[in-house]
Design an enzyme around this catalytic site. Structure first.
Site, PDB file in Angstrom:
ATOM      1  N   ASP A  25      -9.406   1.450   2.659  1.00 41.84           N
ATOM      2  CA  ASP A  25     -10.243   0.447   3.321  1.00 41.84           C
ATOM      3  C   ASP A  25      -9.759   0.229   4.765  1.00 41.84           C
ATOM      4  O   ASP A  25      -9.320  -0.861   5.109  1.00 41.84           O
ATOM      5  CB  ASP A  25     -10.247  -0.887   2.523  1.00 41.84           C
ATOM      6  CG  ASP A  25      -8.871  -1.518   2.408  1.00 41.84           C
ATOM      7  OD1 ASP A  25      -7.850  -0.796   2.538  1.00 41.84           O
ATOM      8  OD2 ASP A  25      -8.800  -2.753   2.191  1.00 41.84           O
ATOM      9  N   ASP A  30      -4.011   1.836   6.491  1.00 48.30           N
ATOM     10  CA  ASP A  30      -4.820   2.894   5.867  1.00 48.30           C
ATOM     11  C   ASP A  30      -5.013   4.047   6.863  1.00 48.30           C
ATOM     12  O   ASP A  30      -5.022   5.216   6.470  1.00 48.30           O
ATOM     13  CB  ASP A  30      -6.212   2.373   5.493  1.00 48.30           C
ATOM     14  CG  ASP A  30      -6.179   1.196   4.539  1.00 48.30           C
ATOM     15  OD1 ASP A  30      -6.309   1.381   3.338  1.00 48.30           O
ATOM     16  OD2 ASP A  30      -6.011   0.067   5.041  1.00 48.30           O
ATOM     17  N   ASN A  54     -10.320  -4.686   3.483  1.00 49.12           N
ATOM     18  CA  ASN A  54      -9.873  -5.274   4.754  1.00 49.12           C
ATOM     19  C   ASN A  54     -11.063  -5.747   5.589  1.00 49.12           C
ATOM     20  O   ASN A  54     -10.969  -6.720   6.335  1.00 49.12           O
ATOM     21  CB  ASN A  54      -9.077  -4.237   5.559  1.00 49.12           C
ATOM     22  CG  ASN A  54      -7.679  -4.058   5.011  1.00 49.12           C
ATOM     23  OD1 ASN A  54      -7.070  -5.009   4.519  1.00 49.12           O
ATOM     24  ND2 ASN A  54      -7.160  -2.845   5.101  1.00 49.12           N
ATOM     25  N   THR A 139      -5.550   2.864  -1.635  1.00 46.01           N
ATOM     26  CA  THR A 139      -4.816   1.953  -0.748  1.00 46.01           C
ATOM     27  C   THR A 139      -5.666   0.742  -0.361  1.00 46.01           C
ATOM     28  O   THR A 139      -5.416   0.106   0.654  1.00 46.01           O
ATOM     29  CB  THR A 139      -4.337   2.699   0.536  1.00 46.01           C
ATOM     30  OG1 THR A 139      -5.492   3.150   1.252  1.00 46.01           O
ATOM     31  CG2 THR A 139      -3.439   3.875   0.189  1.00 46.01           C
ATOM     32  N   PHE A 180      -2.840  -8.625  -1.518  1.00 42.20           N
ATOM     33  CA  PHE A 180      -4.254  -8.564  -1.145  1.00 42.20           C
ATOM     34  C   PHE A 180      -5.092  -7.601  -1.998  1.00 42.20           C
ATOM     35  O   PHE A 180      -6.148  -7.984  -2.519  1.00 42.20           O
ATOM     36  CB  PHE A 180      -4.367  -8.191   0.344  1.00 42.20           C
ATOM     37  CG  PHE A 180      -5.777  -8.059   0.833  1.00 42.20           C
ATOM     38  CD1 PHE A 180      -6.535  -9.181   1.144  1.00 42.20           C
ATOM     39  CD2 PHE A 180      -6.368  -6.806   0.981  1.00 42.20           C
ATOM     40  CE1 PHE A 180      -7.848  -9.066   1.588  1.00 42.20           C
ATOM     41  CE2 PHE A 180      -7.674  -6.676   1.416  1.00 42.20           C
ATOM     42  CZ  PHE A 180      -8.412  -7.809   1.716  1.00 42.20           C
ATOM     43  N   ASN A 181      -4.688  -6.348  -2.121  1.00 41.67           N
ATOM     44  CA  ASN A 181      -5.542  -5.354  -2.802  1.00 41.67           C
ATOM     45  C   ASN A 181      -5.826  -5.749  -4.247  1.00 41.67           C
ATOM     46  O   ASN A 181      -6.925  -5.516  -4.769  1.00 41.67           O
ATOM     47  CB  ASN A 181      -4.905  -3.958  -2.783  1.00 41.67           C
ATOM     48  CG  ASN A 181      -4.904  -3.346  -1.395  1.00 41.67           C
ATOM     49  OD1 ASN A 181      -5.695  -3.726  -0.534  1.00 41.67           O
ATOM     50  ND2 ASN A 181      -3.992  -2.408  -1.168  1.00 41.67           N
ATOM     51  N   HIS A 254       2.192  -0.397   4.885  1.00 42.31           N
ATOM     52  CA  HIS A 254       2.066  -0.421   3.422  1.00 42.31           C
ATOM     53  C   HIS A 254       1.485   0.880   2.863  1.00 42.31           C
ATOM     54  O   HIS A 254       2.059   1.526   1.996  1.00 42.31           O
ATOM     55  CB  HIS A 254       1.121  -1.557   2.994  1.00 42.31           C
ATOM     56  CG  HIS A 254       1.427  -2.909   3.539  1.00 42.31           C
ATOM     57  ND1 HIS A 254       2.441  -3.694   3.052  1.00 42.31           N
ATOM     58  CD2 HIS A 254       0.816  -3.658   4.501  1.00 42.31           C
ATOM     59  CE1 HIS A 254       2.448  -4.861   3.678  1.00 42.31           C
ATOM     60  NE2 HIS A 254       1.470  -4.858   4.576  1.00 42.31           N
ATOM     61  N   ASP A 255       0.272   1.196   3.343  1.00 38.64           N
ATOM     62  CA  ASP A 255      -0.503   2.271   2.709  1.00 38.64           C
ATOM     63  C   ASP A 255       0.080   3.653   2.990  1.00 38.64           C
ATOM     64  O   ASP A 255       0.001   4.557   2.143  1.00 38.64           O
ATOM     65  CB  ASP A 255      -1.960   2.218   3.202  1.00 38.64           C
ATOM     66  CG  ASP A 255      -2.637   0.924   2.799  1.00 38.64           C
ATOM     67  OD1 ASP A 255      -2.140   0.257   1.873  1.00 38.64           O
ATOM     68  OD2 ASP A 255      -3.662   0.589   3.418  1.00 38.64           O
TER      69      ASP A 255
HETATM   70  C1  BDR Z   1      -2.624  -4.212   1.705  1.00 42.15           C
HETATM   71  O1  BDR Z   1      -3.672  -5.064   2.154  1.00 42.15           O
HETATM   72  C2  BDR Z   1      -4.325  -4.522   3.258  1.00 42.15           C
HETATM   73  O2  BDR Z   1      -4.517  -5.469   4.254  1.00 42.15           O
HETATM   74  C3  BDR Z   1      -3.492  -3.364   3.734  1.00 42.15           C
HETATM   75  O3  BDR Z   1      -4.316  -2.330   4.247  1.00 42.15           O
HETATM   76  C4  BDR Z   1      -2.748  -2.924   2.505  1.00 42.15           C
HETATM   77  O4  BDR Z   1      -3.492  -1.979   1.761  1.00 42.15           O
HETATM   78  C5  BDR Z   1      -1.317  -4.933   1.880  1.00 42.15           C
HETATM   79  O5  BDR Z   1      -1.323  -6.087   1.086  1.00 42.15           O
HETATM   80 CA    CA Z   2      -5.443  -0.880   2.666  1.00 40.59          CA
END
Ligand code: BDR
Ligand code: CA
Length: 332
Positions: A25, A30, A54, A139, A180-181, A254-255
């Site tokens: 996303d 990403d 996102n 991701t 978040f994800n 993160h991703d």
């Molecule tokens: C995740 O949330 C999104 O904002 C980032 O792309 C990542 O996948 C981190 O919590």
């Molecule tokens: Ca992401």
């Protein structure tokens, strides 16, 4: 991977490149995940699918196309997927990624087309057609993946492993206990964690250590190529959002860490745990409940990343961007 420039990003041991599908996303981190997957000679990127997360589904699909265009990956299959979570309203992360989902620098108008096919159909067809089992790297929210498992359960036979960015043991970002994800589509995450597929969870406990800091931004600028010239301000924007939000003067990639671990598991240490996703909490919806002491007696359903090699991770990112810079310069 395509292009003629020889790429140093290979994992020792050689062998055929691993078939990968990236469901994302974009999103700044990403974008870096895409770049690593595109640049790595030991990954055969079968396609990129996008999901709302996102930002809205239209924006994340547009961003994936812009990123592919920036790095000259003109034939990369990109398919747009679900526009909203399975049962809930979409929550975006504009406060982190901006109103476009990739604020901070101008990306090119996309010259890479979107597939006519829905991402879930693309994932089904591509996985089933692959001669070797596919590594699936989600991701973003897990909506497309849950839909895929529901629609075409036979794909399970052709999935080597799911290596996802999401969740956490002790960290959180969107509520006091949720990442978040997972929070955006907890029912989809529950479907994936209970699927029985081999699963690696790359959660916030490790990804908040996958940091690009000021010195890294300067190094990126010094690369001086057409890709790094765009990536550096984007990551500065991303770091600025984290500074406002969390007091963190750095960009957590993160991703990209999920792709790096999927590509070469030896860069991380994982532990086998049972992970449950809270879907009905009064305060805790979206929490990944990781049974670190096996108090439930439930069989582990995930390898949870607990450590990784930061210098090796950074080298992977710099090598990828330097490679894409060189290739894009050659293209011009
Ligand atoms: C995740 O949330 C999104 O904002 C980032 O792309 C990542 O996948 C981190 O919590
Ligand atoms: Ca992401």
């Amino acid at each position: 991977m395509s292009g003629n420039i020889v790429n140093a990003m290979t994992v020792s041991g050689g062998g055929e490149p691993k078939p990968f599908l990236l469901d994302c996303d974009p999103g700044h981190d990403d974008m870096i995940a895409m770049m690593v997957a595109i640049a790595a000679a030991d990954i055969e990127l079968l396609g990129v699918t996008t999901v709302a997360g996102n930002q809205t589904g239209d924006k994340t699909a547009m961003n994936a196309r812009r990123v592919a265009t920036l790095v000259g990956e003109h034939t990369l299959p990109i398919a747009k997927g679900c526009e909203r979570p399975l049962y809930r309203e979409l929550r975006t992360a504009a406060h982190i990624h901006g109103s476009s989902g990739l604020d901070g620098a101008a990306l090119p108008e996309p010259s890479v087309a979107l597939r006519a096919e829905h991402a879930v159909d693309f994932l089904e067809r591509t996985t089933l057609a692959s001669s070797r089992p596919v590594t699936l790297v989600p991701t973003g929210p897990l909506t497309n993946i849950a839909m895929l498992l529901r629609k075409a359960p036979e794909v399970r036979e052709k999935i080597e492993r799911v290596v996802l960015m999401g969740g956490a043991m002790h960290e959180s970002n969107v509520t006091p206990v949720a990442e978040f994800n997972i929070f955006v589509d907890p029912e989809a995450a529950d479907a994936v964690f209970t699927s029985g597929l081999p699963l690696t969870m790359v959660g916030l406990d490790v990804t908040y250590r996958a940091l690009f800091e000021e010195g890294d931004f300067v190094r990126l600028e010094q690369l001086g190529g057409p890709v790094s010239a765009v990536v550096a301000p984007l990551l500065r924007f991303f770091a600025g959002a984290y500074e406002k939000r969390r007091g963190l003067r750095a960009a957590p990639l993160h991703d990209a860490l999920a792709v790096a671990i999927a590509r070469d598991p030896s860069i991380a240490e994982t532990r086998s745990f049972h992970v449950a996703v809270e879907t009905q909490g009064r305060y805790t919806t979206g929490q990944t409940v990781v049974d670190t002491h096996n108090v439930t007696g439930n069989r582990p359903n995930a390898e949870v990343a607990v450590e990784f090699d930061l210098p090796r991770f950074k080298k992977i990112i710099f090598d990828a961007i330097a490679f894409l810079d060189a290739r894009a310069s050659g293209d011009r």
